[in-house]
Design an enzyme around this catalytic site. Sequence first.
Site, PDB file in Angstrom:
ATOM      1  N   ARG A 176       6.406   6.294   5.771  1.00 37.96           N
ATOM      2  CA  ARG A 176       5.883   4.927   5.849  1.00 37.96           C
ATOM      3  C   ARG A 176       6.848   3.992   6.552  1.00 37.96           C
ATOM      4  O   ARG A 176       7.959   4.375   6.865  1.00 37.96           O
ATOM      5  CB  ARG A 176       5.608   4.352   4.483  1.00 37.96           C
ATOM      6  CG  ARG A 176       5.690   4.893   3.262  1.00 37.96           C
ATOM      7  CD  ARG A 176       6.292   5.456   2.185  1.00 37.96           C
ATOM      8  NE  ARG A 176       5.539   6.534   1.578  1.00 37.96           N
ATOM      9  CZ  ARG A 176       4.617   6.362   0.653  1.00 37.96           C
ATOM     10  NH1 ARG A 176       4.343   5.187   0.190  1.00 37.96           N
ATOM     11  NH2 ARG A 176       3.978   7.394   0.171  1.00 37.96           N
TER      12      ARG A 176
ATOM     13  N   ASP B 121       6.301  -0.473   1.988  1.00 34.30           N
ATOM     14  CA  ASP B 121       6.387   0.936   1.571  1.00 34.30           C
ATOM     15  C   ASP B 121       5.001   1.553   1.366  1.00 34.30           C
ATOM     16  O   ASP B 121       4.895   2.746   1.081  1.00 34.30           O
ATOM     17  CB  ASP B 121       7.225   1.076   0.284  1.00 34.30           C
ATOM     18  CG  ASP B 121       6.731   0.175  -0.827  1.00 34.30           C
ATOM     19  OD1 ASP B 121       6.832  -1.049  -0.671  1.00 34.30           O
ATOM     20  OD2 ASP B 121       6.253   0.687  -1.856  1.00 34.30           O
TER      21      ASP B 121
ATOM     22  N   ARG C 208      -2.577  15.129  -3.064  1.00 39.34           N
ATOM     23  CA  ARG C 208      -2.802  14.293  -1.878  1.00 39.34           C
ATOM     24  C   ARG C 208      -2.468  15.098  -0.611  1.00 39.34           C
ATOM     25  O   ARG C 208      -1.522  15.890  -0.609  1.00 39.34           O
ATOM     26  CB  ARG C 208      -1.935  13.030  -1.934  1.00 39.34           C
ATOM     27  CG  ARG C 208      -2.163  12.210  -3.187  1.00 39.34           C
ATOM     28  CD  ARG C 208      -1.832  10.752  -2.996  1.00 39.34           C
ATOM     29  NE  ARG C 208      -0.440  10.488  -2.678  1.00 39.34           N
ATOM     30  CZ  ARG C 208       0.054   9.243  -2.530  1.00 39.34           C
ATOM     31  NH1 ARG C 208      -0.738   8.208  -2.665  1.00 39.34           N
ATOM     32  NH2 ARG C 208       1.328   9.059  -2.255  1.00 39.34           N
TER      33      ARG C 208
ATOM     34  N   ASP D 129      -1.701   5.053  -0.489  1.00 35.93           N
ATOM     35  CA  ASP D 129      -1.341   4.493  -1.804  1.00 35.93           C
ATOM     36  C   ASP D 129      -2.425   3.584  -2.378  1.00 35.93           C
ATOM     37  O   ASP D 129      -2.390   2.372  -2.231  1.00 35.93           O
ATOM     38  CB  ASP D 129       0.010   3.760  -1.757  1.00 35.93           C
ATOM     39  CG  ASP D 129       1.163   4.744  -1.676  1.00 35.93           C
ATOM     40  OD1 ASP D 129       0.928   5.948  -1.863  1.00 35.93           O
ATOM     41  OD2 ASP D 129       2.289   4.318  -1.414  1.00 35.93           O
TER      42      ASP D 129
ATOM     43  N   LYS E  39       0.814  13.772  -6.979  1.00 37.45           N
ATOM     44  CA  LYS E  39       1.140  12.430  -7.466  1.00 37.45           C
ATOM     45  C   LYS E  39       0.953  12.404  -8.985  1.00 37.45           C
ATOM     46  O   LYS E  39      -0.147  12.670  -9.479  1.00 37.45           O
ATOM     47  CB  LYS E  39       0.226  11.388  -6.809  1.00 37.45           C
ATOM     48  CG  LYS E  39       0.606   9.959  -7.193  1.00 37.45           C
ATOM     49  CD  LYS E  39      -0.151   8.946  -6.358  1.00 37.45           C
ATOM     50  CE  LYS E  39       0.205   7.518  -6.768  1.00 37.45           C
ATOM     51  NZ  LYS E  39      -0.482   6.520  -5.942  1.00 37.45           N
TER      52      LYS E  39
ATOM     53  N   GLY F  34      11.345   4.647  -3.222  1.00 36.26           N
ATOM     54  CA  GLY F  34      11.190   6.106  -3.169  1.00 36.26           C
ATOM     55  C   GLY F  34      10.035   6.602  -4.027  1.00 36.26           C
ATOM     56  O   GLY F  34       9.416   5.853  -4.779  1.00 36.26           O
TER      57      GLY F  34
ATOM     58  N   ASP G 168       8.279   6.921 -15.943  1.00 35.97           N
ATOM     59  CA  ASP G 168       8.300   8.309 -16.433  1.00 35.97           C
ATOM     60  C   ASP G 168       7.762   9.317 -15.418  1.00 35.97           C
ATOM     61  O   ASP G 168       7.617  10.495 -15.709  1.00 35.97           O
ATOM     62  CB  ASP G 168       7.504   8.423 -17.746  1.00 35.97           C
ATOM     63  CG  ASP G 168       6.101   7.821 -17.631  1.00 35.97           C
ATOM     64  OD1 ASP G 168       5.551   7.813 -16.509  1.00 35.97           O
ATOM     65  OD2 ASP G 168       5.567   7.356 -18.661  1.00 35.97           O
TER      66      ASP G 168
END
Length: 599
Positions: A176, A261, A169, A271, A99, A76, A111
Amino acid sequence: ACFSRVRPSPLQNPRLVAMSLPALALLGLEAPAADREAAEAEAALYFSGNRLLAGSEPAAHCYCGHQFGSFAGQLGDGAAMYLGEVLGPRGERWEIQLKGAGLTPFSRQADGRKVLRSSIREFLCSEAMFHLGIPTTRAGTCVTSDSKVVRDIFYDGNPKSERCTVVLRIASTFIRFGSFEIFKPTDEYTGRKGPSVNRNDIRIQMLDYVISTFYPEIQEAYSDNSIQRNAAFFKEITKRTARLVAEWQCVGFCHGVLNTDNMSIVGLTIDYGPFGFMDRYDPEHICNGSDNTGRYAYNKQPEICKWNLGKLAEALVPELPLEISELILEEEYDAEFEKHYLQKMRKKLGLIQLELEEDSKLVSELLETMHLTGGDFTNTFYLLSSFSIDSDPSKLEDFLEKLTSQCASVEELKVAFKPQMDPRQLSMMLMLAQSNPQLFALIGTKANINKELERIEQFSKLQQLTAADLLSRNKRQWKEWLEKYRARLQKEIESISDADTWNTDHVKVMNSNNPKYILRNYIAQNAIEAAENGDFSEVRNVLKLLENPFQEAEDFREVQEDAEEEGATATAAACAQETRSRLPYCSKPPLWASELCVT
């Protein structure tokens, strides 16, 4: 099951590092005509997550994934937050996402933050890929702050404090392959399962949403037969993925973490973690310092993408039976990849008139010559447009001088082939391979040992090699390939009536398919180091450059003057200028760049 509502965590003193106006234009945002400073402050406020845009409903997406070949279970969005969709000025729907905006229910032990170096790399590469003509998610802004987190960059026990940074983004969707793996039953190897196993009702909803929204023509054509519709969808994503990885291969791009993913359901590059554009051509190039087995090496990327599609196929059962999807994958993927790759390579070589069977061999012999001579992938292709078909020996000699200047020096080769194992460790592994093959199989691989032995042999030969011998060997190898290339170009000319028009078109096609500028690691590193010292001008300069990758850049002094006008601090600007003045942006990397490690 598919998302959890979240709230971005505020940052201290957010400020804009850079913004991409072409990407923001998708959302209907334009460059401010007057008060740029106020506009940048406003962008920093909203795109750091400190203030929410009206109508946004932040959420983190739940997905699973096969990571480095093993099913990892639930993953996730651990650091990304979806804000909602924007209907752009041209009627297109764009999902926007922050992001690095803080903790989500999927952050696990992390974190939810990203730091300046990784954010700058993602921001610049997203835009670089778009301007190279490769399908990708976009990046609108990069915003940093005074909030800090601690990171151990190389996992070597040397942590340091770094600035929290957020990237805006933009994509039609961030769904995905792994989004469909939330339904996966218990994996036979890892014992893990998806969090929504047995919820086929949600899988049907997700398929309906993805196909009707992003593949409307397929929905329309097969509205009364869901199996046929799902098969057509799987065929289309198979072909898009094959074309995408062919495009990557043709610019020397390497995706560092090709897990399921990190594969887009609409065929985008998604990504940007430890990616890399290859400098010296090496088919076994690994861009991710933590990919110890080389699973995602450059030459393995096409087969890995096919493997990932196989995992997507498994995740679509029972809505698409495996016997149908596996047949589609076998029939479509390799054929589409090879077709697209060869079409693109023909353009890169300026073969615009004829499509001959021998072209594939010419391309593989070019890459073999590049490999043997340590040629710079980008610059070698870029130079080929100036190769004269004329058989004048002095022209050929001049061209060979240019071409061999892009080959690896003896020093560069010594760095590349430097043995990586302690001799005692290697000796122990070799003994173990003989005496206890089962134990050896658990702690090492034969391929790794063979590679190390090859390195030792090459390194030993390099100790005796002089620069003059290397140059003479490289010229001989290039001359051999150029003769074949000239013969192939001659066939082009013989098939047409107007050689001048052909030559103009030939050069034009080559120049629009062979970039002069790519985001090399050393260029990104220079921009990162300047930004970490408070000077964002180099990030902005590099962005401008990457927006026109196929064109000759303006004089560097002009770029530097523009940057100084943007208010960089004197010390940092001097430092950045010193770094820049050493090398033009199109140069093959300096020797220090070989020490750069991206994990």
